[in-house]
Motif scaffolding. Structure first.
Motif, short mmCIF file in Angstrom:
data_model
loop_
_atom_site.label_atom_id
_atom_site.label_comp_id
_atom_site.label_asym_id
_atom_site.label_seq_id
_atom_site.Cartn_x
_atom_site.Cartn_y
_atom_site.Cartn_z
N ARG B 40 38.23 45.25 36.53
CA ARG B 40 37.63 46.47 37.07
C ARG B 40 36.18 46.20 37.48
NH1 ARG B 40 40.01 50.32 34.61
NH2 ARG B 40 39.23 49.69 32.56
N ALA B 41 35.48 45.51 36.60
CA ALA B 41 34.07 45.22 36.88
C ALA B 41 33.93 44.34 38.12
CB ALA B 41 33.44 44.55 35.67
N ILE B 43 35.98 44.01 40.64
CA ILE B 43 36.31 44.76 41.86
C ILE B 43 35.12 45.60 42.28
CG2 ILE B 43 37.68 46.70 42.72
CD1 ILE B 43 40.05 45.58 41.16
N LYS B 44 34.53 46.22 41.31
CA LYS B 44 33.39 47.08 41.60
C LYS B 44 32.22 46.27 42.14
CE LYS B 44 31.68 51.35 40.05
NZ LYS B 44 31.88 52.40 39.04
N GLU B 45 31.95 45.17 41.46
CA GLU B 45 30.80 44.37 41.86
C GLU B 45 30.95 43.84 43.28
OE1 GLU B 45 29.48 41.50 39.07
OE2 GLU B 45 28.35 40.38 40.58
N ASP B 47 32.90 45.08 45.55
CA ASP B 47 33.26 46.14 46.48
C ASP B 47 34.57 45.79 47.19
OD1 ASP B 47 32.81 48.57 47.51
OD2 ASP B 47 31.34 47.96 49.01
N TYR B 48 35.51 45.33 46.38
CA TYR B 48 36.77 44.82 46.92
C TYR B 48 37.73 45.93 47.35
CZ TYR B 48 41.47 42.86 46.93
OH TYR B 48 42.75 42.53 47.26
#
Lengths: 341, 341
Positions: B40-41, B43-45, B47-48
């Motif tokens: 999750r982290a 993906i967020k980082e 911006d996937y």
DNA sequence: CAAATAAGATAAACCGGTTTATCTTATTTG
DNA sequence: CAAATAAGATAAACCGGTTTATCTTATTTG
């Protein structure tokens, strides 16, 4: 659906996948005449159709653009979309339509959806509430062209009607009929440049003809709440207008409804010129004179501009203006003598 | 555009592609809580955003349907498309619009284009000239639902207005006003069941009220050439009609134009009820009474029916009918005494 | 006539994901 | 405590194409 794939064609034609792919992409000089013939025959026999999904995956192109509008159902909007679509179809592109009803949240979601879908570009008539978001997408490399709505700070690619000239023409038309008190009915136009442009056109026509601008003749209308002051009260004010100039179709329509209710007659009691063409206006009790835009042309040009940007990412942005024209019908006449005094 | 891909996320989160994919597809029980958090982290980082093209390639689904119409610009058509689109968007589908202007060749090309694009299904208001082609596509596994136009031999999935009942109601409405000679203005209706249905409705209303059907009161109109007999000549015939019942908007419009030109007044000289809602009818010199369809609902239902077929290929086909309703305005009145004798 | 080149074709990597079979390691079972 | 099982994760094949580097073979060049 169709399960025949490239490898099947290759096997039937006794060549490699690569060669079939070359064939499909028209690079015929990489193979002999006979090979071409065999591949052609195999494709025909198998009724083979290349899978664009697979093709696009490699090409990193979707041959699809997005169009974000308020509502496809609008008279002008549907024509703009037809213009966009006709242009797209001619170059083997497709257009995906998103209706927002002008809700900024839906607008933002539509942008994100189109971004995720990897459309090649976006045409948007934006609410102006997502300017930051839009420039973020542009920064990420998404070509975007605006149409119809121009907002302060969104000076990128843009195509729209020459609102200033159009409003000037409409105002001057009324002045030439003898009107001096022309009520400009508009939505709030701060931050919305395309509305402000109309105002400038209106004001400069007055100025040219040495008519002082009376702030009381600028009247406001909102989509949710309607007129700030009722048309009836506007007309019974001390220096009442002798003509209305409404800034888009929804205002024109609502004004007409009010006028009908109050039995105020056009053009005897007051003249009216509206922005935007009115469907079936020729059958109206009083056919309404309008400044009409060219939605179909705007759609085509918007698509053209977008595609130019897709194909040349380093292109400088431009602003294209399309002329409007007045369609004279029967809602404008010279003001009554007693009123014009 | 976005260059971040699944593998980047996997590396940042120190897991395999497979695990990230599982995560994306919500199969969380295949991994530990911590792994989920890390993914999750990541993906967020980064911006996937997953690439739907790649996803669709594997899934052999496009989450896209095609809609083939005459012209998106039409008043009812744009509303139908809005209905289709609203339904689609709610379930994360997109609709691709194809305008044919009712040209059978363009229609055939549109079908082929949509087939090649691998859309999941097609909604079509067909010309009736490509029935064979359409059943070929159905045989190839393409779900297709027809709307609005029904043709002999195309008894598959279908959604349309209850034309028969609507025409019955309109005719009976005129009869109850005292009309006995009602002119049914139509396009040629052999092979076009949805037009024939209107005729049956008209005929059965007459029959119910013991009014003989006069073949001279069936009048024909064509899109290219207009009326077979001019409205003026129809009205000056020996047993002239006292009312017109026009079978769609284009006919209504053209009839109105003729009547205006000839200064024939509605409803004094002749009554008129039209099929299809008329935009802005309330502002007309004579607001026209119509039988209105429910294009938006038809669009929604068509999309719903199509999706049901997409998700269950073995579904039996069905035919859905949507009721119409009469909007009374001011174009219908009792016939003049001297005429009705 | 040997070397260079051209013509014709292919193998293999790639596009960006999903899915299945398989592998580790820790835990449970008898 | 050895064997079976469960939890967590991965390798590798796959979706259906495109593209690049490479390979053969025939032809041209000097």
């Amino acid at each position: 659906m169709a399960k025949v794939k490239l490898i099947d064609v290759a096997q039937l034609a006794s060549v490699s996948k690569s060669t079939v792919s070359q064939y499909l992409n028209g690079r015929f000089d990489y193979m002999s005449k006979e090979t071409q013939v065999r591949i052609r025959a195999a494709i025909k026999e198998l009724d083979y159709v290349p899978n664009p999904i697979a093709r696009n995956l490699k090409a990193d192109k979707t041959k699809t653009i997005g169009v974000i509008v308020r509502d496809i159902t609008g008279f002008d909007t549907s024509r703009t979309i037809r213009g966009v679509d006709d242009y797209c179809k001619a170059i083997d592109y497709n257009a995906l339509i998103y209706n927002t009803d002008f809700d900024p949240d839906i607008e933002a979601k539509s942008l994100e959806a189109l971004y995720q879908l990897r459309v090649d570009g976006i045409i948007i008539a934006s609410s102006g509430k997502n300017n930051q978001l839009i420039s973020d997408y542009i920064k990420k490399g998404m070509p975007i062209v605006h149409f119809q709505l121009e907002h302060d700070g969104s000076e990128k690619n843009l195509i729209l009607s020459d609102y200033r000239q159009a409003a000037f023409d409409a105002t001057e038309y009324l002045i030439q009929l003898g009107h001096k008190r022309i009520c400009f009915v508009t939505q709030d136009f701060k931050n919305v440049k395309s509305r402000n442009e109309r105002y400038i056109g209106y004001a400069s026509a007055l100025e040219k003809h040495h008519i002082p601008l009376d702030k009381n003749l600028i009247q406001y209308w909102q989509r949710e709440t309607g007129f700030e002051h009722s048309p009836k009260s506007i007309l019974s004010a001390s220096a009442a207008p002798t003509a209305f100039f409404t800034q888009h179709l929804a205002i024109t329509t609502e004004l007409l409804t009010h006028l009908n209710q109050e039995k105020i007659s056009i053009p005897d009691d007051v003249s009216l010129i509206g922005f935007d063409e009115i469907p079936m206006a020729e059958f109206f009790k009083v056919p309404i004179t309008v400044v009409k835009q060219e939605p179909y042309i705007i759609g085509k040009e918007a698509a053209k501009l977008l595609l130019e940007n897709i194909n040349d990412k380093n292109r400088h942005s431009q602003k294209i203006m399309i002329s409007c024209s007045i369609t004279q019908r029967q809602s404008c006449a010279s003001p009554r003598e007693d009123i014009s005094l």
